[in-house]
Design a protein around this motif. Structure first.
Motif, mmCIF file in Angstrom:
data_model
loop_
_atom_site.group_PDB
_atom_site.id
_atom_site.type_symbol
_atom_site.label_atom_id
_atom_site.label_comp_id
_atom_site.label_asym_id
_atom_site.label_seq_id
_atom_site.Cartn_x
_atom_site.Cartn_y
_atom_site.Cartn_z
ATOM 1 N N GLU A 309 0.806 -1.215 0.000
ATOM 2 C CA GLU A 309 0.000 0.000 0.000
ATOM 3 C C GLU A 309 0.842 1.269 0.000
ATOM 4 N N ASP A 310 1.819 1.358 0.920
ATOM 5 C CA ASP A 310 2.627 2.573 1.036
ATOM 6 C C ASP A 310 3.383 2.865 -0.257
ATOM 7 N N THR A 311 4.005 1.829 -0.829
ATOM 8 C CA THR A 311 4.765 2.006 -2.069
ATOM 9 C C THR A 311 3.842 2.404 -3.216
ATOM 10 N N LEU A 312 2.685 1.728 -3.306
ATOM 11 C CA LEU A 312 1.729 1.998 -4.378
ATOM 12 C C LEU A 312 1.194 3.424 -4.292
ATOM 13 N N PHE A 313 0.809 3.857 -3.096
ATOM 14 C CA PHE A 313 0.270 5.209 -2.926
ATOM 15 C C PHE A 313 1.329 6.266 -3.255
ATOM 16 N N ASP A 340 -5.241 17.399 -2.331
ATOM 17 C CA ASP A 340 -5.463 16.286 -1.407
ATOM 18 C C ASP A 340 -4.868 15.027 -2.035
ATOM 19 N N PHE A 341 -3.587 14.790 -1.762
ATOM 20 C CA PHE A 341 -2.937 13.568 -2.236
ATOM 21 C C PHE A 341 -3.453 12.372 -1.426
ATOM 22 N N ILE A 342 -3.183 11.165 -1.908
ATOM 23 C CA ILE A 342 -3.533 9.963 -1.150
ATOM 24 C C ILE A 342 -2.660 9.935 0.103
ATOM 25 N N ASN A 343 -3.280 9.691 1.241
ATOM 26 C CA ASN A 343 -2.555 9.727 2.516
ATOM 27 C C ASN A 343 -1.406 8.721 2.553
ATOM 28 N N MET A 344 -0.260 9.197 3.031
ATOM 29 C CA MET A 344 0.920 8.339 3.224
ATOM 30 C C MET A 344 1.392 8.484 4.663
ATOM 31 N N LYS A 345 1.876 7.412 5.233
ATOM 32 C CA LYS A 345 2.339 7.451 6.622
ATOM 33 C C LYS A 345 3.803 7.848 6.737
ATOM 34 N N ASP A 346 4.582 7.509 5.712
ATOM 35 C CA ASP A 346 6.027 7.721 5.758
ATOM 36 C C ASP A 346 6.383 9.197 5.571
ATOM 37 N N THR A 347 7.019 9.796 6.586
ATOM 38 C CA THR A 347 7.380 11.217 6.535
ATOM 39 C C THR A 347 8.368 11.509 5.409
ATOM 40 N N ALA A 348 9.327 10.614 5.201
ATOM 41 C CA ALA A 348 10.327 10.794 4.145
ATOM 42 C C ALA A 348 9.663 10.837 2.770
ATOM 43 N N GLN A 349 8.651 9.975 2.576
ATOM 44 C CA GLN A 349 7.932 9.967 1.296
ATOM 45 C C GLN A 349 7.166 11.274 1.086
ATOM 46 N N LYS A 350 6.600 11.799 2.156
ATOM 47 C CA LYS A 350 5.878 13.078 2.069
ATOM 48 C C LYS A 350 6.825 14.198 1.633
ATOM 49 N N GLU A 351 8.023 14.211 2.229
ATOM 50 C CA GLU A 351 9.009 15.244 1.892
ATOM 51 C C GLU A 351 9.473 15.117 0.446
ATOM 52 N N LYS A 352 9.691 13.869 0.001
ATOM 53 C CA LYS A 352 10.103 13.644 -1.392
ATOM 54 C C LYS A 352 9.008 14.080 -2.364
ATOM 55 N N LEU A 353 7.755 13.840 -1.993
ATOM 56 C CA LEU A 353 6.631 14.233 -2.849
ATOM 57 C C LEU A 353 6.558 15.750 -2.988
ATOM 58 N N LEU A 354 6.712 16.464 -1.876
ATOM 59 C CA LEU A 354 6.710 17.933 -1.921
ATOM 60 C C LEU A 354 7.850 18.452 -2.778
ATOM 61 N N SER A 355 9.026 17.810 -2.628
ATOM 62 C CA SER A 355 10.196 18.220 -3.404
ATOM 63 C C SER A 355 9.963 17.997 -4.898
ATOM 64 N N LEU A 356 9.328 16.869 -5.252
ATOM 65 C CA LEU A 356 9.029 16.572 -6.652
ATOM 66 C C LEU A 356 8.040 17.592 -7.225
ATOM 67 N N LEU A 357 6.978 17.881 -6.477
ATOM 68 C CA LEU A 357 5.982 18.853 -6.936
ATOM 69 C C LEU A 357 6.627 20.215 -7.155
ATOM 70 N N ASP A 358 7.501 20.606 -6.235
ATOM 71 C CA ASP A 358 8.191 21.894 -6.347
ATOM 72 C C ASP A 358 9.075 21.940 -7.597
ATOM 73 N N SER A 359 9.814 20.870 -7.853
ATOM 74 C CA SER A 359 10.719 20.847 -9.015
ATOM 75 C C SER A 359 9.923 20.843 -10.322
ATOM 76 N N GLU A 360 8.776 20.161 -10.356
ATOM 77 C CA GLU A 360 7.925 20.150 -11.558
ATOM 78 C C GLU A 360 7.315 21.530 -11.792
ATOM 79 N N CYS A 361 6.945 22.214 -10.718
ATOM 80 C CA CYS A 361 6.350 23.550 -10.849
ATOM 81 C C CYS A 361 7.375 24.593 -11.290
ATOM 82 N N LYS A 362 8.651 24.327 -11.046
ATOM 83 C CA LYS A 362 9.696 25.265 -11.466
ATOM 84 C C LYS A 362 9.839 25.305 -12.998
ATOM 85 N N LYS A 363 9.282 24.322 -13.690
ATOM 86 C CA LYS A 363 9.309 24.321 -15.151
ATOM 87 C C LYS A 363 8.317 25.338 -15.723
#
Length: 403
Positions: A309-313, A340-363
């Motif tokens: 579940e965690d990996t898939l989400f 409203d992203f799909i809820n994730m429990k892993d804090t590291a995954q949340k941070e990576k997701l925010l970082s990815l969204l930020d880098s995509e928006c910089k385009k």
């Protein structure tokens, strides 16, 4: 007909100018506007101050007959064209103002006193009189070359900003644009000195004509249109710019229309709808409210395996983040955006997701700010408002066709 590469495509359908920036045949930006109802964004006026509203730290300006705009008092003092009151605005003052935001819904257009004359490689600014070079140009030798060139054109009356596009461009091309911008400045000020209040001093060409100038220098291979009048406008506009020899402008003459070839109807319908399906089977739901835009990420038909579940989400959320950044630009969504992203429990995954969204928006050419994830796992972000969002443009064009 080859539709790959980076192209600005402009066509007309039932009195509506339909245009977009396509990369390998897929739109990155889409627009439409009634041919007879042009935006006033970028126009420069000798504006008359109707009244100052200290309570909201702003003023309401008259820019034409039955035309007004809002002006923020928090900005630098504007160029005054009427005598007296140099340190403060009063009703009846005449100032130089440029429209920076179109009217949106019930809100007036927004004007600024910091007039800018934009080129492909430089921007002249009238109240901010500093010179500067884009921070994205990091090569020391290149920065020194541009600084040396700037010294020949520096004046006390205005500032000059070097855009990222200027990197690596020949001195001959850069000099040509600097001289053209200087002439535009001199012509503007000549008109301003004798202008009465509520006078249009400079009309910005339609956005479909100037969009090519706004795109990064190496991101546009061709401007293509099947509209004879637009083709003439493009040739005339680029003849007066420093890109006259480098911008390829083509007239499309095939019997199969550009509108159909580039599937404008399909892409407008897709961008107007609220559901976006992802390759994984998940989906996005995009809804606009008066206060903000809300985006929901749904698992859809994706199978939920408890052990994975965690990996898939996380994978679905990453796919969604990339598509959200694309949709924001494609639909020109601005203001406050809650995701409203799909809820994730892993804090590291949340941070990576925010970082990815930020880098995509910089385009994005428009400034985006990915702020944070709230306690309810909602991502807060903003995107600057400039032009009307695409859904409002489409609605305006539909209304125009019915009238």
């Amino acid at each position: 007909m080859e539709i790959k590469k980076n192209k600005l495509v402009i066509t007309e359908k039932e009195g509506v100018i339909c245009y977009g920036y396509f990369q390998d045949g897929v739109p990155t930006e889409l627009y439409c506007e009634p041919k007879e109802q042009q935006s006033i964004l970028g126009n420069i006026y000798a504006a008359r101050v109707e009244r100052v509203a200290e309570g909201i730290h702003g003023a309401f300006l008259e820019i034409g007959d039955n035309q007004k705009c809002y002006y923020s008092l928090s900005a630098e003092q504007p160029v005054k064209l009427s005598p007296g009151h140099e340190d403060k605005l009063y009703g009846g003052d005449i100032i130089l103002v440029q429209i920076t935001k179109d009217a949106v819904k019930t809100k007036l257009p927004v004007g600024t006193g910091n007039i800018s004359l934009d080129g492909k490689y430089f921007v002249f600014t009238l109240t901010d009189k500093r010179t500067g070079i884009s921070k994205k140009i990091r090569n020391t030798v290149e920065r020194e070359r541009l600084e040396t060139l700037l010294k020949k054109y520096t004046r006390e009356e205005y500032g000059i900003i070097v855009r990222t596009n200027a990197a690596g461009v020949s001195e001959e091309t850069l000099t040509k644009e600097l001289e053209l911008l200087q002439l535009r400045y001199e012509e503007l000020m000549r008109k301003a000195k004798i202008a009465a209040g509520k006078t249009l001093l400079y009309r910005e060409p339609p956005h479909y004509i100037t969009l090519g100038k706004e795109l990064p220098a190496k991101a546009l291979d061709e401007i293509l249109t099947d509209h004879a009048e637009v083709f003439t406008e493009l040739k005339e506009y680029y003849k007066q710019t420093s890109e006259s020899d480098t911008t390829k402008i083509s007239f499309y003459e095939d019997t199969y229309s550009l509108y159909n070839l580039y599937r404008f109807a399909h892409y407008y319908e897709e961008a107007y709808g609220k559901y976006i399906w992802l390759k994984s089977g998940a989906s996005l739901v995009i809804e606009h409210t008066e206060a903000m835009t809300v985006i929901d990420v749904n698992t859809g038909s994706v199978l939920k395996k408890k052990k994975q579940e965690d990996t898939l989400f996380y994978q679905i959320n990453r796919e969604a983040a990339k598509e959200i950044a694309r949709q924001l630009r494609l639909r020109n969504i601005s203001g406050i955006i809650m995701i409203d992203f799909i809820n994730m429990k892993d804090t590291a995954q949340k941070e990576k997701l925010l970082s990815l969204l930020d880098s995509e928006c910089k385009k994005d050419r428009v400034h985006c700010n990915v702020i944070d994830m709230t306690a309810l796992n909602l991502v807060e972000m903003t995107r600057s408002k400039v032009r009307k969002p695409l859904h409002e443009q489409i609605r305006s064009c539909m209304k125009n066709n019915r009238s």
